[in-house]
Design an enzyme around this catalytic site. Structure first.
Site, PDB file in Angstrom:
ATOM      1  N   LYS A  75       0.814  -1.216   0.000  1.00 24.06           N
ATOM      2  CA  LYS A  75       0.000   0.000   0.000  1.00 24.06           C
ATOM      3  C   LYS A  75       0.848   1.268   0.000  1.00 24.06           C
ATOM      4  CE  LYS A  75      -4.029  -2.067   2.263  1.00 24.06           C
ATOM      5  NZ  LYS A  75      -3.486  -3.433   2.435  1.00 24.06           N
ATOM      6  N   GLU A 110      -1.267   6.673   7.910  1.00 21.65           N
ATOM      7  CA  GLU A 110      -1.765   7.782   7.098  1.00 21.65           C
ATOM      8  C   GLU A 110      -2.798   8.549   7.910  1.00 21.65           C
ATOM      9  OE1 GLU A 110      -3.451   5.941   3.641  1.00 21.65           O
ATOM     10  OE2 GLU A 110      -5.381   5.613   4.607  1.00 21.65           O
ATOM     11  N   HIS A 140     -13.928  -1.615   9.693  1.00 18.32           N
ATOM     12  CA  HIS A 140     -13.207  -1.561   8.419  1.00 18.32           C
ATOM     13  C   HIS A 140     -13.483  -2.770   7.522  1.00 18.32           C
ATOM     14  CE1 HIS A 140     -11.227   1.557  10.676  1.00 18.32           C
ATOM     15  NE2 HIS A 140     -10.667   0.684  11.477  1.00 18.32           N
ATOM     16  N   ARG A 164      -6.528  -7.997  -7.666  1.00 20.12           N
ATOM     17  CA  ARG A 164      -7.124  -9.328  -7.590  1.00 20.12           C
ATOM     18  C   ARG A 164      -8.622  -9.203  -7.755  1.00 20.12           C
ATOM     19  NH1 ARG A 164      -9.606  -8.849  -2.701  1.00 20.12           N
ATOM     20  NH2 ARG A 164      -8.562  -7.612  -1.086  1.00 20.12           N
TER      21      ARG A 164
END
Length: 536
Positions: free
Chosen positions: A114, A199, A234, A293
């Site tokens: 990521k 982040e 999440h 994917r």
């Protein structure tokens, strides 16, 4: 004939097997040594037992490749999760002479990490949130948190994988070390990689993702977008295509950004580019991550476009171009109507909002059916959910040609008809969620469900559900498939004649006092609009 190893399990293994078999391919499945006989084993031509137990069995690359080679496989499809974004596995497939159904290893290296994917977005002019684009230590995470100022918050995220694992919100400096360790442990267990990065948190956001497809030449098309905003810890619970209440100009910006990213890596196969839309700043969005994917929610895109994304993956892996498959951008159908996916899991909801796997024996499994309803599932009566695997047992996918509102109503009906007895599940919670006043106008954010759970849980207990069938299983049965053993009191000198077929008695062919020889017809029985002779 191509032979495909499906390096996955559950409903996605069944989905891939069906797509491959329709193309005339032979399919080989896998199951762990402690998995019993899962339903996906019934849908492949051959199933190989891996020597390991639980998830680690599917993550053992040597055992997976050995199974592929022993069965003469030509291709390997990793599904989602497990080894699907593992560049080392893709390289090992190539070294073994197997075609990996997915992007090239160097693309997995880039997009599967990521932090590297965020750096790519910066180079492509796609906005990202503030963060550290590399594996991040506790000290680096603490230093970054202090730059956010008073009231600031950040996310700790696993560099690899997805599904909400290895991900936590940090709102207090003192929590960083503990949450950092938790994320690392979860990431290592789920993906075989424990690195994390950080982040800045976007406090009020929608989660919009764009499905992209490419043929490796640099040609990339988008297959429109999906909304995955309704999440718990999440993890997505509700997925919608197309995204409701999305500004057309913003939609186009998201689609263009995804295509730009796909072209930059010469994408081959499928990839989903995920974005956060900032609700506090109209028109603002940020690249979040890429999933190179197949996605769990690919189903809703298929329902609104009529495309088979899994078969497209297989054809692209064989070297077909987008043009040959009718997937160049002008050929991609515009979304028709609206599709909604609800994930049905065998789980117990905890008071703190988290869910834990539910164990037990599935006594009844009757998914809904009817126009516009598709269920991709791996459940069945007699199933015992394995606590070591993901709890997803079915995906209820509903399409309605008239848009989001009618699709919501149809989804609510489908869930009300879904009978799942014997184990705890989340169907009633999903029903309460769909009925919430914020959902139809789509006044939601990625943190909305977490905030609403305390109010939704009592409402879930009030939902209309099919009456349990457990009483049918409590009486005790004997014989195959629960057939009651024959127990009749007969007069002396008499014997019973079994019909061999259930039905209605039409006529006797003998009378009391007749002499009956072996093989003689004694009665006629009607079943399925046909008459059957019952022989002595």
């Amino acid at each position: 004939m191509p032979t495909l190893l499906i390096a996955n399990r559950g409903e996605i293994a069944i989905r891939i097997a069906r797509a491959a078999q329709e193309l005339g391919w032979r399919t080989v499945g896998l199951r762990a040594s402690d998995e019993g006989h899962p339903l996906h084993a019934e849908h492949v031509d051959t199933c190989v037992v891996l020597p390991g137990r639980g998830v680690p069995a599917y993550l053992n690359q040597a055992d997976v490749l050995a199974a592929a080679q022993a069965q003469g496989c030509t291709h390997v499809h990793p599904g989602y999760g497990l080894l699907s974004e593992n560049a080392a596995f893709a390289r090992a497939c190539a070294d073994a002479g197997l075609v990996f159904v997915g992007p090239a290893p160097e693309v997995l290296d880039l997009l599967g990490d990521k932090a590297q994917a965020r750096a790519l977005a910066r180079r492509c002019g796609v906005p990202v949130t503030a963060g550290i684009d590399q594996p991040t230590s506790v000290a680096q995470a603490q230093a970054f948190f202090q730059t956010l100022g008073e009231g600031g918050a950040m996310m700790i995220k696993a560099l690899a994988g997805g599904g909400g694992r290895g991900m936590r919100i940090v709102q207090a400096f003192d929590d960083i070390a503990t949450l950092h360790a938790t994320c690392q442990a979860e990431a290592q267990a789920a993906f075989g990689r424990g690195e994390v990065y950080v982040e800045q948190l976007v406090a009020q956001a929608r989660h919009i993702e764009v499905q992209a497809v490419g043929d490796g030449s640099g040609a990339v098309s988008h297959v429109w977008e999906r909304d995955c905003t309704v999440q718990r810890n999440h993890q997505k619970l509700l997925e919608i295509a197309p995204a409701p209440q999305l500004d057309p100009a913003l939609r186009q910006h998201l689609l263009d950004a995804a295509v730009r990213l796909g072209e930059a890596v010469k994408l081959r196969g499928l990839c989903t580019f995920e974005f956060l839309v900032d609700l506090a700043r109209p028109g603002a969005f940020y690249f979040m991550e890429a999933n190179p994917r197949l996605q769990v929610e690919h189903t809703v895109t298929e329902q609104v476009t009529g495309l088979d994304l899994v078969q497209s993956q297989l054809r692209l892996a064989e070297g077909a171009t987008l043009a040959e498959l009718g997937l160049s951008q002008p050929d991609i159908p515009r979304p028709q109507g609206c599709a909604i996916q609800v994930r049905v899991s065998t789980e117990r909801q905890q008071p703190d909002g988290r869910a834990v796997p539910a164990t037990g024996l599935v006594l009844a499994y009757e998914p809904p059916a009817g126009p516009g309803i598709r269920v991709d599932g791996c459940g069945h009566a007699g199933m015992q959910p394995h606590p070591g695997f993901d709890t997803l047992v079915a995906k209820v996918v509903v399409h309605h040609p008239q848009g989001f509102g009618p699709a919501l109503a149809r989804t609510a009906r489908a869930l009300a008809e879904f009978r799942l007895d014997g184990v705890a599940h989340n169907i009633a919670l999903a029903q309460a969620l769909l009925a919430h006043a914020d959902v139809a106008p789509y006044r939601v954010s990625t943190r909305w469900l977490q905030q609403q759970l305390p109010a939704l849980l009592p409402l879930a207990e009030q939902q209309v559900r099919p009456k349990p069938l457990s009483h049918l299983h409590a009486a005790g049965t004997e014989g195959p498939r629960g057939a009651q053993a024959l127990s009749l009191e007969l007069p002396e000198g008499c014997v019973a004649v079994r019909t061999g077929v259930p039905g209605s008695l039409v006529a006797w062919r003998v009378q009391p006092g007749d002499t009956v020889r072996a093989g003689q017809c004694v009665a006629l029985v009607e079943a399925m609009k046909m008459e059957f002779e019952i022989l002595a």
